[in-house]
Design an enzyme around this catalytic site. Structure first.
Site, PDB file in Angstrom:
ATOM      1  N   HIS A  59      -8.402 -26.971  -7.462  1.00 45.30           N
ATOM      2  CA  HIS A  59      -8.002 -26.600  -6.097  1.00 45.30           C
ATOM      3  C   HIS A  59      -6.783 -25.690  -6.086  1.00 45.30           C
ATOM      4  O   HIS A  59      -6.572 -24.936  -5.129  1.00 45.30           O
ATOM      5  CB  HIS A  59      -7.711 -27.874  -5.288  1.00 45.30           C
ATOM      6  CG  HIS A  59      -7.773 -27.684  -3.797  1.00 45.30           C
ATOM      7  ND1 HIS A  59      -7.093 -26.689  -3.137  1.00 45.30           N
ATOM      8  CD2 HIS A  59      -8.436 -28.380  -2.833  1.00 45.30           C
ATOM      9  CE1 HIS A  59      -7.322 -26.772  -1.845  1.00 45.30           C
ATOM     10  NE2 HIS A  59      -8.147 -27.781  -1.639  1.00 45.30           N
ATOM     11  N   ASP A 119     -27.050 -17.370   0.291  1.00 42.47           N
ATOM     12  CA  ASP A 119     -28.408 -17.438  -0.272  1.00 42.47           C
ATOM     13  C   ASP A 119     -28.497 -17.141  -1.759  1.00 42.47           C
ATOM     14  O   ASP A 119     -29.507 -17.440  -2.388  1.00 42.47           O
ATOM     15  CB  ASP A 119     -29.361 -16.510   0.498  1.00 42.47           C
ATOM     16  CG  ASP A 119     -28.960 -15.047   0.439  1.00 42.47           C
ATOM     17  OD1 ASP A 119     -28.224 -14.651  -0.478  1.00 42.47           O
ATOM     18  OD2 ASP A 119     -29.410 -14.292   1.310  1.00 42.47           O
TER      19      ASP A 119
END
Length: 411
Positions: free
Chosen positions: A180, A353
């Site tokens: 992170h 996608d």
């Protein structure tokens, strides 16, 4: 206000196995970047010792193993290399200098991302449905970061890894593990074309970053939103589920809820939307167990979360001060009684996608370790919110019953 929740329930269990087909190291195109360093800002440093973020993206893919090996693997390697030219921190390392020098993100030519290709015979349709599933089916789909290495007196910690898993003739998953400290969710899922890296835009007039470095070493809803309602309702149901299964806890035990806000627009001057790095401030709300277990527990939770959002977010001059204060508050609580939030419904993750058509499912696997809930925009309806969490089976059954019975279904 109308909201629909698609519930993702996970059960903890033992890991299954996948067959690893290939392990590769992918770098940006040679001689395109040179050597680069990014200092850690006051927004990055607090994440140094937190659990890695792990998530999964599922897509329909009705091709066989030979097609995957011959066509998809070379194409993904090439695409990743081109992408890393712009997102080079993912290929770099978190560099810890000797003598407790401040760490930084460092990239040099030849640095790379671990990319694993694997195959699984697990039922793909089972994994992408909104029902109770065993967490053990997800963990093998997530890569582990390569080990930390030492060069001279400097430690180098990889920050990103990818695993692409084929489910022959049915689907494909992309598993991501990242530190992170490199970047937050808005950095990765924002639709901006190019990331913005100028760290001088993050002002720290009170030298809060130095303080963090020392720490690292050593009844009316005030803010009505789908986020407030979803978090409040889920949090209250989780605490009630613990009581339902006779978990031993005092009625005065403190329960904590932690959520983060993107502060790019709230700095002075504001950061551009495509700023790459961390720029989220955590906020902590606390209530007694009995307050959340009682019939009006949802209202209590919503007031706490909504009130915090209205009171603290948007005050430009107080963003940095809030960052230091909130992290100090969080460091003092019992994390066993804390619930965090991963992801956000404001990101259109189902529009990602990878050239494979519509995403079938995204999961945050790290919630199994962090006791967080995950939030995503709905796959088939952008007004919906998908909620994911992990509980042992008996507690998950209690939660699912409490959660469902408390909802008013709106057609």
């Amino acid at each position: 206000m109308w909201i629909s929740l698609a519930l993702d329930c996970y059960m903890a269990s033992n890991d299954d196995m996948v067959n690893v087909l290939e392990e590769s190291r992918v770098s940006p195109p040679p001689s395109t970047l040179g050597e680069k360093s990014l200092p850690l800002t006051l927004f990055d440093l607090p994440w140094l010792h937190f659990h890695h973020v792990q998530s999964l993206f599922f897509y329909k893919f009705t091709r066989s193993n030979p097609h995957f090996m011959e066509i998809i693997i070379p194409s993904l390697k090439h695409s990743l290399s081109l992408a890393l030219k712009h997102f080079y921190p993912f290929a770099g390392n978190l560099l810890f200098p000797p003598n407790l020098g401040k760490p930084e993100i460092h990239y040099k030519d030849g640095d790379s991302v671990l990319l694993i290709f694997a195959e699984s015979n697990t039922d793909f349709d089972y994994l992408i449905k909104n029902h109770q599933r065993k967490f053990s089916h997800f963990h093998p789909l997530i890569p582990q970061l390569p080990p930390v290495c030492e060069k001279g007196n400097t430690l180098l910690a990889p920050v990103f890894a990818i695993q692409v898993t084929l489910f022959p003739n049915s689907g494909i998953s992309f598993g991501f593990t990242r530190d992170h400290v490199v970047a937050d969710e808005p950095s990765i899922l924002d639709d901006a074309i190019r990331p913005f890296y100028d760290r001088t835009m993050v002002k720290d007039p009170n030298n809060i970053a130095s303080n963090f470095w020392v720490m690292v070493q050593c009844p009316t809803l005030l803010h009505v939103s789908s986020f407030t309602i979803t978090c409040a309702y889920t949090w209250a149901c989780m605490i009630r589920a613990r009581a339902w299964v006779k978990e031993e806890v005092s009625e005065n035990e403190l329960e904590h809820f932690i959520f983060s806000a993107d502060c790019r627009a709230h700095l002075d001057p504001p950061l551009p939307e495509n700023y790459f790095g961390n720029c989220v401030v955590p906020f902590l709300v606390t209530a007694k167990s009995m307050q959340l277990i009682d019939e009006d527990g949802f209202i209590v939770a919503a007031n706490l979360i909504g009130g915090t959002i209205q009171e603290k977010i948007g005050r430009k001059k107080e963003v940095c001060e809030s960052l230091e204060r909130e992290w100090r508050n969080i460091s003092s609580i019992n994390m066993e009684r804390a619930v965090g939030v991963a992801g956000s419904p404001r990101f259109a993750v189902y529009d990602i996608d990878f050239g494979l058509g519509q995403l079938q499912k995204r999961e945050f696997i790290s919630t199994d370790e962090t006791r967080s809930i995950s939030l995503h925009e709905g796959k088939d309806n952008k007004r919906h919110i998908e909620v994911g969490l992990s509980f042992p089976k008996i507690k998950m059954d209690a939660f699912a019953s409490i959660f469902a019975n408390g909802l008013i279904v709106d057609d």
